[in-house]
Design an enzyme around this catalytic site. Structure first.
Site, short mmCIF file in Angstrom:
data_model
loop_
_atom_site.label_atom_id
_atom_site.label_comp_id
_atom_site.label_asym_id
_atom_site.label_seq_id
_atom_site.Cartn_x
_atom_site.Cartn_y
_atom_site.Cartn_z
CE LYS A 1 -6.13 2.85 8.82
NZ LYS A 1 -5.74 2.99 7.40
CD GLU B 1 -7.65 6.14 6.13
OE1 GLU B 1 -6.87 5.20 5.96
OE2 GLU B 1 -7.44 7.29 5.69
CD GLU C 1 6.42 24.31 1.31
OE1 GLU C 1 7.65 24.42 1.47
OE2 GLU C 1 5.60 24.58 2.19
CD GLU D 1 -3.18 0.94 1.94
OE1 GLU D 1 -3.51 -0.22 2.25
OE2 GLU D 1 -3.92 1.93 2.14
NE ARG D 2 -2.37 5.34 -0.32
CZ ARG D 2 -3.29 5.72 -1.19
NH1 ARG D 2 -3.00 5.91 -2.46
NH2 ARG D 2 -4.53 5.89 -0.81
NE ARG E 1 -7.82 13.51 7.54
CZ ARG E 1 -7.51 12.79 6.48
NH1 ARG E 1 -8.35 12.76 5.44
NH2 ARG E 1 -6.40 12.11 6.40
CG ASN F 1 -5.45 -0.24 5.80
OD1 ASN F 1 -5.92 0.22 6.84
ND2 ASN F 1 -5.13 0.53 4.77
CD GLU G 1 2.32 6.38 11.29
OE1 GLU G 1 1.84 5.84 12.29
OE2 GLU G 1 1.78 6.35 10.17
CD GLU H 1 -0.67 8.27 0.92
OE1 GLU H 1 -0.16 7.88 1.98
OE2 GLU H 1 -1.90 8.24 0.71
NE ARG I 1 -0.57 4.03 11.63
CZ ARG I 1 -1.22 4.43 10.55
NH1 ARG I 1 -2.42 3.95 10.26
NH2 ARG I 1 -0.70 5.33 9.74
CG ASP J 1 -2.84 11.13 5.61
OD1 ASP J 1 -1.75 10.64 5.89
OD2 ASP J 1 -3.75 10.52 5.03
O1 GCW Z 1 -3.28 8.61 3.99
C1 GCW Z 1 -3.81 7.37 4.21
C2 GCW Z 1 -3.33 6.50 3.09
C3 GCW Z 1 -3.76 5.08 3.31
C4 GCW Z 1 -3.19 4.60 4.64
C5 GCW Z 1 -3.66 5.55 5.74
C6 GCW Z 1 -3.03 5.20 7.09
C7 GCW Z 1 -2.55 2.41 5.35
O2 GCW Z 1 -3.85 7.00 1.88
O3 GCW Z 1 -3.28 4.30 2.25
O4 GCW Z 1 -3.55 3.28 4.93
O5 GCW Z 1 -3.30 6.86 5.43
O6 GCW Z 1 -2.03 5.82 7.44
O7 GCW Z 1 -3.55 4.35 7.78
#
Ligand code: GCW
Length: 607
Positions: free
Chosen positions: A229, A233, A441, A108-109, A283, A151, A334, A340, A266, A312
């Protein structure tokens, strides 16, 4: 795959014998590879496991310390530096790399190819490559690796069940390098195995996890712990049962405490089903709102892992206010090495300057551990872009001893990685890397304006892409103004900071330019400190970012990098140039169409 490309230290290229079981043996092996290194290893039980010192050709250290000392000495020799003096010890005990690898082999990512250890729903790796990975991590001082995605997708929930023997074998490959394993777990796991509930206060659930922990630590006695986690999400968590996150985390923490395990929880919890019409939910407030009231309620073996920043991993965010709000909790910082939102290992983006700024706001003692989302994968160069390995190396350096020193760390990585360049060429490359974050940036998201990326894949510009979505990520640009008011008159987010920081952020006149639109909603004719209007500054920064990328490309093309890095870096630079132009043109056109304000310098903005 060219094995010689796995590392920044040439001696790490050599295969690692399979029979090394102790850090001291690894260190002796490494030293024996370097003719004339002239060191003696002296295990010193009076020192903490990871501490070391060097004097008169003797590397004294704790169990893992002599390994770290060996790498530090080799690094110094290679860079022509004096050996480090005095006792060396990491500030943080847990220096973690979180890999978002899925068992089907995807990451993922992930922007560096497929998983280094999973494929087709099972473990699949070259053991020697994993040993070299362990050596690489140890060479920059990292000591915990979480091997699966937070995830937890099928069948990764079985890593701590049916797959335990394989997990133990994998742990054994990393052990000699002082790297301990961690897995991400699914909070609802008891239900995946037919239990009636995952309620953390249910005695059956508690017993289930205890038994699970006993099994895991019986197989891998030095297992580090679990990463979770939860309620984030769409992941399951304690909220389902009306329990707090302290109740959820402590239940797991108690199951693993008898084994010395750590529970890494997390704090990335927010409403990802927000109605964009809802102006009350903001958020970035979410982590603080959820966790600050729980300060002092977490067990001692819980590490609460807080994402920086509060949104994020955007290019620019203020430091997460949660770090100042929980003095009685073990907090981990973290960060995300996987790029990403920062160019996906296509665009050059060196992170140390960003971490220097972070350390200015966040004294290192504020947190007790650090974690980074990995940027590694099966690509021959490990991190996708030949320069992206810098971020992994640098994270290790900062994790060991957090102090602002971007220029030094970048210079060292360039020296270790490209010894064949002349001193001037190395200086040029280091300068390019040092500037790369500020350039990125400018052409993507200046002034703290986040989330103009394409939805889902998060690469390339899409100014309104997230505007009407459920993720809580809005800029609300209209014909007059842009940004979210996060002051006391707005969402109140700024009040989550200690008063002196809040005061700075509350007022656009004192708020740093680079965060202006993160904290404020301002009219396009707002006059900035330098006398330019806001809209002009938006245009200027995007044009400047593009121009600087063009210069960066010329500089890069002229550098005689060794192959295949030269070709790879050039290919990716061509994409970066293309994308920088897209960003500049699309964002400037977006604001020009909305505001109708022309560029003061008459540059081309497309209608
Ligand atoms: O920003 C989001 C990402 C997800 C990621 C999530 C997280 C692992 O787009 O891909 O899932 O953060 O940090 O849990």
């Amino acid at each position: 795959m060219s094995e010689s490309r796995l590392s920044w230290l040439p001696f790490l290229e050599k295969p690692v014998p399979a029979d090394l079981t102790e850090p001291a043996q690894v260190a002796a092996f490494e030293l024996s590879q370097v003719p004339g290194a002239g060191f003696r290893l002296a295990p010193d039980a009076s020192l903490p496991e990871e501490a070391w010192s060097v004097a008169q050709g003797e590397i004294r250290g704790g169990r893992t310390g002599i390994l770290y000392g060996t790498y530090a000495c080799l690094e110094a020799l290679k860079l022509g530096r004096p050996l480090p003096e005095g006792l060396q010890q990491p500030l943080y005990d847990s220096r973690m790399i979180d890999c978002w690898d899925n068992m089907d082999g995807t990451v993922e990512r992930g922007y560096a190819g497929r998983s280094l250890w999973f494929e087709g729903g099972k473990f699949s790796y070259d053991p020697d490559r994993i040993r070299r990975l362990g050596r690489l991590l140890a060479s920059c001082g990292l000591n915990v690796l979480c091997l699966n995605n937070v995830n937890v997708h099928e069948p990764a929930q079985n890593l701590i069940a049916d797959w335990l023997p394989k997990l133990a074998a994998f742990a054994g490959l990393l052990r000699p390098f002082g790297v301990r394993l961690m897995t991400s777990i699914d909070f609802s796991q008891p239900m995946r195995e037919d239990g009636p509930t995952a309620d953390p206060l249910d005695a059956g659930v508690q017993a289930w996890w205890k038994e699970c922990a006993d099994r895991v630590w019986a197989a891998i006695p030095d297992f580090f712990g679990f990463l979770v986690k939860a309620d984030s999400e769409h992941r399951p968590g304690p909220f389902t049962y009306g329990r707090t996150h302290a109740e959820g985390a402590n239940m797991l923490a108690r199951a693993i405490a008898p084994h010395g395990g750590k529970l890494v929880w997390r704090a990335f919890v927010y409403n990802c089903m927000q109605d964009w019409r809802d102006t009350h939910t903001d958020r970035p407030c979410a982590a603080y709102d959820t966790y600050a009231p729980l300060d002092g309620q977490f067990d001692d073996n819980v590490i609460l892992q807080v994402k920086n920043g509060p949104f994020d991993f955007q290019v620019r965010e203020p430091v997460s206010p949660t770090f100042y709000a929980m003095p009685r909790t073990h907090l981990a910082l973290e960060v995300q090495l996987a790029q990403e939102y920062t160019g996906q290992q296509i665009d050059i983006y060196a992170m140390p300057p960003m971490w220097d700024e972070l350390l200015e706001d966040l004294p290192p003692q504020t947190v007790s551990a650090v974690a980074a989302v990995s940027n590694m994968g099966r690509d021959a160069n490990l991190c996708g872009h030949p320069f992206a390995a810098l971020n992994l190396y640098a994270f290790g350096r900062y994790a060991w001893s957090p102090a602002p020193r971007a220029a030094e760390v970048i210079r060292d990585w360039v020296g270790l990685t490209y010894p064949g360049l002349t001193a001037d060429e190395r200086k040029t490359l280091a300068g390019l890397l040092l500037d790369s974050r500020s350039v990125y940036e400018k052409y993507t998201a200046p002034l703290g304006l986040c989330w103009m990326v394409s939805p889902n894949n998060h690469y390339g510009p899409s100014p309104d892409g997230y505007e009407y979505q459920a993720w809580g990520t809005y800029h609300k640009a209209n014909r007059d103004a842009v940004g979210i008011d996060r002051t006391a008159k707005g969402t109140g987010y700024a009040a989550q900071y200690p008063p002196e920081m809040q005061a700075v952020y509350e007022d656009p006149a004192t708020c740093p330019d680079e965060l202006l639109l993160f904290f404020h909603r301002l009219r396009y004719d707002y006059v900035m400190r330098d006398g330019r209007t806001l809209i002009q500054r938006i245009y200027d920064d995007h044009f400047a970012g593009l121009e600087q990328t063009q210069k960066m490309a010329e500089t890069l093309y002229a550098l005689p990098l060794p192959e295949p890095d030269r070709t790879e870096a050039r290919e990716r630079m061509a994409l970066q140039l293309h994308d920088a132009r897209e960003w500049c043109d699309i964002v400037n056109t977006f604001f020009h169409r909305l505001s109708g304000v022309p560029d003061a310098h008459g540059r081309k903005i497309w209608d």
